[in-house]
Design an enzyme around this catalytic site. Structure first.
Site, PDB file in Angstrom:
ATOM      1  N   ASP A 146       0.801  -1.229   0.000  1.00 46.46           N
ATOM      2  CA  ASP A 146       0.000   0.000   0.000  1.00 46.46           C
ATOM      3  C   ASP A 146       0.831   1.275   0.000  1.00 46.46           C
ATOM      4  O   ASP A 146       0.605   2.166  -0.833  1.00 46.46           O
ATOM      5  CB  ASP A 146      -1.005  -0.015   1.148  1.00 46.46           C
ATOM      6  N   THR A 147       1.806   1.399   0.879  1.00 38.37           N
ATOM      7  CA  THR A 147       2.585   2.633   0.931  1.00 38.37           C
ATOM      8  C   THR A 147       3.554   2.752  -0.239  1.00 38.37           C
ATOM      9  O   THR A 147       3.876   3.861  -0.672  1.00 38.37           O
ATOM     10  CB  THR A 147       3.350   2.736   2.258  1.00 38.37           C
ATOM     11  N   LEU A 148       3.997   1.621  -0.775  1.00 40.23           N
ATOM     12  CA  LEU A 148       4.826   1.654  -1.980  1.00 40.23           C
ATOM     13  C   LEU A 148       3.989   2.086  -3.172  1.00 40.23           C
ATOM     14  O   LEU A 148       4.445   2.867  -4.019  1.00 40.23           O
ATOM     15  CB  LEU A 148       5.486   0.292  -2.212  1.00 40.23           C
ATOM     16  N   ASN A 184      -6.382   2.239   6.101  1.00 37.33           N
ATOM     17  CA  ASN A 184      -6.226   1.045   5.260  1.00 37.33           C
ATOM     18  C   ASN A 184      -6.427  -0.224   6.103  1.00 37.33           C
ATOM     19  O   ASN A 184      -5.517  -1.038   6.266  1.00 37.33           O
ATOM     20  CB  ASN A 184      -4.863   1.048   4.581  1.00 37.33           C
ATOM     21  N   ARG A 235      -6.925  -3.596   7.853  1.00 31.20           N
ATOM     22  CA  ARG A 235      -6.739  -5.028   7.629  1.00 31.20           C
ATOM     23  C   ARG A 235      -6.912  -5.704   8.996  1.00 31.20           C
ATOM     24  O   ARG A 235      -5.970  -5.804   9.775  1.00 31.20           O
ATOM     25  CB  ARG A 235      -5.361  -5.338   7.049  1.00 31.20           C
ATOM     26  N   GLY A 293     -15.159   4.739  -2.413  1.00 31.08           N
ATOM     27  CA  GLY A 293     -15.254   3.998  -3.665  1.00 31.08           C
ATOM     28  C   GLY A 293     -15.755   4.876  -4.797  1.00 31.08           C
ATOM     29  O   GLY A 293     -15.223   5.962  -5.045  1.00 31.08           O
ATOM     30  N   ASP A 318      -4.837   3.603  -2.721  1.00 30.75           N
ATOM     31  CA  ASP A 318      -3.435   4.025  -2.659  1.00 30.75           C
ATOM     32  C   ASP A 318      -3.137   5.064  -3.736  1.00 30.75           C
ATOM     33  O   ASP A 318      -2.422   6.041  -3.500  1.00 30.75           O
ATOM     34  CB  ASP A 318      -2.507   2.827  -2.849  1.00 30.75           C
TER      35      ASP A 318
END
Length: 311
Positions: free
Chosen positions: A30-32, A166, A168, A228, A259
């Site tokens: 995600d951060t990449l 984010n 999870r 969304g 992201d």
């Protein structure tokens, strides 16, 4: 003067469906994904994009460092942990929606905040620091304190601190730990980039407006609630705006949509554009990304978006 965008988290090996029972291997996380987007949307002469993580000493780790270099992402603050691998995840698609299976329990990135001095050095010149709830979730609790200390120092000297929850759930030991971790992330931030369905599920918010009010109560001055394909709710500069998404007739893969939205928003804010203008660019970027498979799209496609923007 060149600005510095520093993204903190875990890059992993990504296996995405290539059709016919085959998988394509890449690198993402995600951060990449957000760092990649900011790199593609900005001029390298004006913005240095830095990734802050740890990798192992195996062949996959070496390939990952080469991937960063080829992408034009500064990896000078990526350190190695001998004997630890990088994480891996696999994407499963049902229609255009996705689910993930992870292998990351012993990844080197889980030690990215073990050294407070190294974190301070990585963020010392950052104009914008970005992290996510996943960044927090993979860290041992004692290392989160190092990360928050480094973030507080960056914020005190004027850096933007951007946080996307984010969510999870499986990465956290309990829902209480998840809620506490996300609240701490928001309290560290100057920009919040949550997603309404996740916030509603975890915190019981009945609407995006309730999410804005709750997060504003943590002391966050700039809040962008993604939803969304529904409109985005923005609170910034003393007002609330509801900004429609860009319609997509046939989405292909929603992997990395949030992201990439974050990348568009933060790239625009680094360029000095208003929050409302940043949301509009972010919607365009996300709409383009969900028309491709996998989390990353070609940087040339990202540059086309910015080139089409009004001056």
């Amino acid at each position: 003067m060149t600005k510095v965008f520093a993204s903190i988290g875990e890059c992993m090996i990504e296996l995405s469906d290539a059709g016919g029972g085959l998988y394509r291997r890449g690198f993402a996380g995600d951060t990449l994904n957000t760092a990649w987007g900011v790199r593609g949307l900005t001029d390298p002469a004006q913005v240095l994009v830095r990734y802050v993580t740890r990798v192992g000493d195996d062949a996959a780790s070496e390939e990952m460092l080469g991937f960063f270099s080829r992408a034009g992402i500064d990896a000078s603050h990526v350190s190695r942990v001998p004997g630890r691998p990088v994480g891996l995840y696999m994407i499963a698609l049902q229609g255009f929606e996705r689910s993930f299976t992870y292998w990351r329990d012993s990844s080197a990135a889980r030690l990215l905040a073990a050294d407070l001095g190294a974190l301070r050095a990585a963020l010392a010149d950052a104009d914008c620091v970005y992290l996510s709830g996943i960044t927090l979730a993979i860290l041992p609790p004692e290392h989160r304190g190092n990360l928050f200390a480094a973030l507080a120092e960056a914020r005190a000297r004027g850096a933007m601190i951007a946080f996307d929850a984010n969510v999870r759930v499986r990465l956290w030991p309990s829902l209480d730990a998840l809620r506490a971790g996300l609240e701490a992330g928001y309290r560290a931030a100057t920009i919040a980039l949550p997603t309404f369905p996740d916030e509603g599920e975890i915190f019981g918010d009945a609407s995006a407006e309730e999410t804005v009010v709750r997060i504003a109560g943590y002391g966050v001055p700039e809040i962008v609630v993604k939803d969304g394909a529904e409109p985005c709710t923005l609170q910034a500069e003393g007002r609330i705006d509801v900004i429609p998404a860009v319609p997509v007739a046939e989405p292909l893969d929603t992997t990395g949509a949030g992201d990439s939205f974050n990348a568009g928003y933060l790239a625009a804010r680094l360029a000095g554009r208003s929050p409302a203008e940043a949301v509009r660019l972010a919607h365009k970027v996300a709409a383009r990304v969900i028309c491709s498979r996998g989390a990353l799209i070609d940087m040339a496609a990202l540059r086309e978006i910015t080139q089409a923007e009004p001056a």
